[in-house]
Design a protein around this motif. Structure first.
Motif, PDB file in Angstrom:
ATOM      1  N   ASP A  75       0.826  -1.214   0.000  1.00  0.00           N
ATOM      2  CA  ASP A  75       0.000   0.000   0.000  1.00  0.00           C
ATOM      3  C   ASP A  75       0.859   1.263   0.000  1.00  0.00           C
ATOM      4  OD1 ASP A  75      -2.365  -1.475  -0.014  1.00  0.00           O
ATOM      5  OD2 ASP A  75      -2.428  -1.588   2.179  1.00  0.00           O
ATOM      6  N   GLY A  76       1.942   1.218  -0.781  1.00  0.00           N
ATOM      7  CA  GLY A  76       2.785   2.396  -0.943  1.00  0.00           C
ATOM      8  C   GLY A  76       3.879   2.561   0.088  1.00  0.00           C
ATOM      9  N   SER A  77       3.996   1.646   1.047  1.00  0.00           N
ATOM     10  CA  SER A  77       5.030   1.747   2.085  1.00  0.00           C
ATOM     11  C   SER A  77       6.013   0.591   1.976  1.00  0.00           C
ATOM     12  CB  SER A  77       4.396   1.731   3.482  1.00  0.00           C
ATOM     13  OG  SER A  77       3.554   2.853   3.655  1.00  0.00           O
ATOM     14  N   LEU A  78       7.299   0.891   2.146  1.00  0.00           N
ATOM     15  CA  LEU A  78       8.337  -0.138   2.107  1.00  0.00           C
ATOM     16  C   LEU A  78       8.223  -1.031   3.331  1.00  0.00           C
ATOM     17  CD1 LEU A  78      10.930  -1.253   0.756  1.00  0.00           C
ATOM     18  CD2 LEU A  78      12.221   0.321   2.219  1.00  0.00           C
ATOM     19  N   VAL A  79       8.271  -2.353   3.099  1.00  0.00           N
ATOM     20  CA  VAL A  79       8.157  -3.320   4.180  1.00  0.00           C
ATOM     21  C   VAL A  79       9.386  -4.210   4.200  1.00  0.00           C
ATOM     22  CG1 VAL A  79       6.924  -5.406   4.898  1.00  0.00           C
ATOM     23  CG2 VAL A  79       5.650  -3.357   4.301  1.00  0.00           C
ATOM     24  N   THR A  80       9.979  -4.372   5.370  1.00  0.00           N
ATOM     25  CA  THR A  80      11.089  -5.312   5.583  1.00  0.00           C
ATOM     26  C   THR A  80      10.778  -6.106   6.846  1.00  0.00           C
ATOM     27  OG1 THR A  80      12.328  -3.688   6.876  1.00  0.00           O
ATOM     28  CG2 THR A  80      12.770  -3.756   4.499  1.00  0.00           C
ATOM     29  N   GLY A  81      11.567  -7.150   7.096  1.00  0.00           N
ATOM     30  CA  GLY A  81      11.360  -7.936   8.309  1.00  0.00           C
ATOM     31  C   GLY A  81      10.023  -8.657   8.290  1.00  0.00           C
ATOM     32  N   THR A  82       9.312  -8.605   9.411  1.00  0.00           N
ATOM     33  CA  THR A  82       8.028  -9.302   9.536  1.00  0.00           C
ATOM     34  C   THR A  82       6.873  -8.334   9.301  1.00  0.00           C
ATOM     35  OG1 THR A  82       8.945 -10.881  11.135  1.00  0.00           O
ATOM     36  CG2 THR A  82       6.542 -10.618  11.096  1.00  0.00           C
ATOM     37  N   HIS A  83       5.940  -8.755   8.459  1.00  0.00           N
ATOM     38  CA  HIS A  83       4.760  -7.938   8.206  1.00  0.00           C
ATOM     39  C   HIS A  83       3.510  -8.785   8.371  1.00  0.00           C
ATOM     40  CE1 HIS A  83       2.344  -4.650   6.611  1.00  0.00           C
ATOM     41  NE2 HIS A  83       1.679  -5.558   5.910  1.00  0.00           N
ATOM     42  N   ARG A  84       2.564  -8.255   9.138  1.00  0.00           N
ATOM     43  CA  ARG A  84       1.287  -8.940   9.375  1.00  0.00           C
ATOM     44  C   ARG A  84       0.183  -8.205   8.607  1.00  0.00           C
ATOM     45  NH1 ARG A  84       1.938 -12.501  13.510  1.00  0.00           N
ATOM     46  NH2 ARG A  84       3.921 -12.276  14.660  1.00  0.00           N
ATOM     47  N   PHE A  85      -0.559  -8.953   7.815  1.00  0.00           N
ATOM     48  CA  PHE A  85      -1.596  -8.354   6.975  1.00  0.00           C
ATOM     49  C   PHE A  85      -2.933  -8.220   7.699  1.00  0.00           C
ATOM     50  CE2 PHE A  85       1.530  -9.923   3.994  1.00  0.00           C
ATOM     51  CZ  PHE A  85       1.576  -8.919   3.030  1.00  0.00           C
ATOM     52  N   GLY A  86      -3.107  -8.947   8.789  1.00  0.00           N
ATOM     53  CA  GLY A  86      -4.344  -8.852   9.543  1.00  0.00           C
ATOM     54  C   GLY A  86      -5.487  -9.625   8.892  1.00  0.00           C
ATOM     55  N   ASP A  87      -6.653  -9.428   9.442  1.00  0.00           N
ATOM     56  CA  ASP A  87      -7.847 -10.138   8.987  1.00  0.00           C
ATOM     57  C   ASP A  87      -8.297  -9.591   7.629  1.00  0.00           C
ATOM     58  OD1 ASP A  87     -10.244 -11.389   8.608  1.00  0.00           O
ATOM     59  OD2 ASP A  87     -11.174 -10.687  10.465  1.00  0.00           O
ATOM     60  N   LEU A  88      -8.201 -10.417   6.589  1.00  0.00           N
ATOM     61  CA  LEU A  88      -8.541  -9.969   5.243  1.00  0.00           C
ATOM     62  C   LEU A  88     -10.041  -9.810   5.048  1.00  0.00           C
ATOM     63  CD1 LEU A  88      -6.045 -12.139   3.160  1.00  0.00           C
ATOM     64  CD2 LEU A  88      -5.778  -9.775   3.919  1.00  0.00           C
ATOM     65  N   ASP A  89     -10.842 -10.399   5.930  1.00  0.00           N
ATOM     66  CA  ASP A  89     -12.293 -10.259   5.828  1.00  0.00           C
ATOM     67  C   ASP A  89     -12.774  -8.878   6.274  1.00  0.00           C
ATOM     68  OD1 ASP A  89     -12.917 -12.730   4.758  1.00  0.00           O
ATOM     69  OD2 ASP A  89     -13.067 -13.703   6.714  1.00  0.00           O
ATOM     70  N   SER A  90     -11.976  -8.214   7.107  1.00  0.00           N
ATOM     71  CA  SER A  90     -12.435  -6.954   7.694  1.00  0.00           C
ATOM     72  C   SER A  90     -11.632  -5.746   7.228  1.00  0.00           C
ATOM     73  CB  SER A  90     -12.349  -7.045   9.228  1.00  0.00           C
ATOM     74  OG  SER A  90     -11.014  -7.285   9.647  1.00  0.00           O
ATOM     75  N   SER A  91     -10.786  -5.919   6.210  1.00  0.00           N
ATOM     76  CA  SER A  91      -9.992  -4.794   5.718  1.00  0.00           C
ATOM     77  C   SER A  91      -9.897  -4.859   4.200  1.00  0.00           C
ATOM     78  CB  SER A  91      -8.587  -4.819   6.340  1.00  0.00           C
ATOM     79  OG  SER A  91      -7.936  -6.044   6.042  1.00  0.00           O
ATOM     80  N   PRO A  92      -9.668  -3.724   3.545  1.00  0.00           N
ATOM     81  CA  PRO A  92      -9.534  -3.728   2.088  1.00  0.00           C
ATOM     82  C   PRO A  92      -8.350  -4.597   1.654  1.00  0.00           C
ATOM     83  CG  PRO A  92      -9.770  -1.494   2.939  1.00  0.00           C
ATOM     84  CD  PRO A  92      -9.538  -2.376   4.122  1.00  0.00           C
ATOM     85  N   ALA A  93      -8.452  -5.176   0.458  1.00  0.00           N
ATOM     86  CA  ALA A  93      -7.352  -5.995  -0.052  1.00  0.00           C
ATOM     87  C   ALA A  93      -6.091  -5.146  -0.186  1.00  0.00           C
ATOM     88  CB  ALA A  93      -7.734  -6.582  -1.402  1.00  0.00           C
ATOM     89  N   PRO A  94      -4.974  -5.599   0.355  1.00  0.00           N
ATOM     90  CA  PRO A  94      -3.746  -4.813   0.254  1.00  0.00           C
ATOM     91  C   PRO A  94      -3.169  -4.863  -1.154  1.00  0.00           C
ATOM     92  CG  PRO A  94      -3.268  -6.941   1.233  1.00  0.00           C
ATOM     93  CD  PRO A  94      -4.765  -6.890   1.053  1.00  0.00           C
TER      94      PRO A  94
END
Length: 273
Positions: A75-94
């Motif tokens: 979503d426009g931000s650089l990610v390194t290390g560990t990233h958690r996407f969370g509950d996909l049912d309750s948030s917009p598709a990343p």
């Protein structure tokens, strides 16, 4: 392709189909999918995406190595290390992008049938590079029919099967379309874009000259429920081209006992080898 009937708007149809083909074969269209990975609680690495992927009680997780090649844009931000996407049912598709060599790989992180998946879309996918177009029936006015939409008092949840064993899809059915095509016919109609309707169907040509399931958008009915079903714009689902799809099957009500010799046909040699 045979000659179209003289009253058919072949120019408008050709423009529509060219745009549909362009979207299908675009850099990150479904022809660019290289795999489908169903995530489990055990971290796994795959050869077409960076990182180790798994799912925990909160949703999908990726663990990226300390390596410039293992960086993601989420979503426009650089990610390194560990990233958690969370509950996909309750948030917009990343929107997840991997900048790989000289191209961008879009990584779909999604939930289907209660399970989380990762599905990369690589512009260099062999299926996309080999694609030479989809054959069609010539547009014919016989398969453009006037219809009457009968709305349900409330939308109904309809569960249908999938090309993936054990997977089910749930759609909101708004009502039925009634029309005549070599006899009275009915189609269950789902929610489409805006006020439009969306239909999944099969017919006597299915698996013979056309794919097992085709899809069709139907314009919004007027105040009296009148609309038009244009089968010349019936299109294939992704499963006609790639095994990395989760396409729905048509509901029983939409298995038409008539040959719909209109719209897209089975992809031929070279369409998606």
């Amino acid at each position: 392709m045979t000659t179209a009937s003289p009253t058919t708007d072949t120019t408008g149809w050709a423009t529509w189909h060219a745009a549909h083909e362009a979207a299908r074969a675009s850099e990150h269209g479904f022809l660019s999918v290289t795999s489908i990975r169903w995530l489990t609680t055990t971290p796994e690495r795959f050869d077409d995406v960076p990182g180790a992927w798994f799912v925990d009680q909160d949703g999908p997780v990726v663990v990226l190595a300390d390596d410039p090649a293992e960086r993601l844009d989420v979503d426009g931000s650089l990610v390194t290390g560990t990233h958690r996407f969370g509950d996909l049912d309750s948030s917009p598709a990343p929107r997840v992008v991997w900048h790989r060599d000289d191209r961008d790989v879009v990584i779909e992180v999604a939930r289907r049938g209660g399970s989380d998946l990762v599905r990369p879309r690589d512009p260099a996918a062999p299926v996309r590079l080999a694609y030479r177009g989809t054959p069609t029936y010539a547009p014919d006015d016989r398969f453009v029919v006037e219809a009457r939409f009968r709305s349900f008092a409330e939308p109904r949840a309809v569960t249908v099967g999938s090309v993936v064993d054990g997977l089910e899809h749930v759609f909101a059915a708004r009502g039925t379309l009634e029309f005549d095509l070599d006899g009275p016919r009915t189609l269950l109609a789902f929610n489409g874009q805006g006020d439009d309707l969306h239909v999944l169907f099969s017919d006597r040509t299915s698996t013979v000259t056309t794919s097992a399931t085709r899809t069709l958008d139907v314009g919004a009915p007027d105040a009296d429920g009148r609309t038009r079903v244009d089968f010349t714009r019936a299109t294939n689902l992704p499963c006609a081209y790639t095994p990395h799809a989760t396409c729905p099957l048509p509901p029983r009500e939409n298995r038409l006992d008539v040959a719909i010799e209109a719209g897209e046909r089975l992809p031929g040699p070279g369409a998606a080898d």
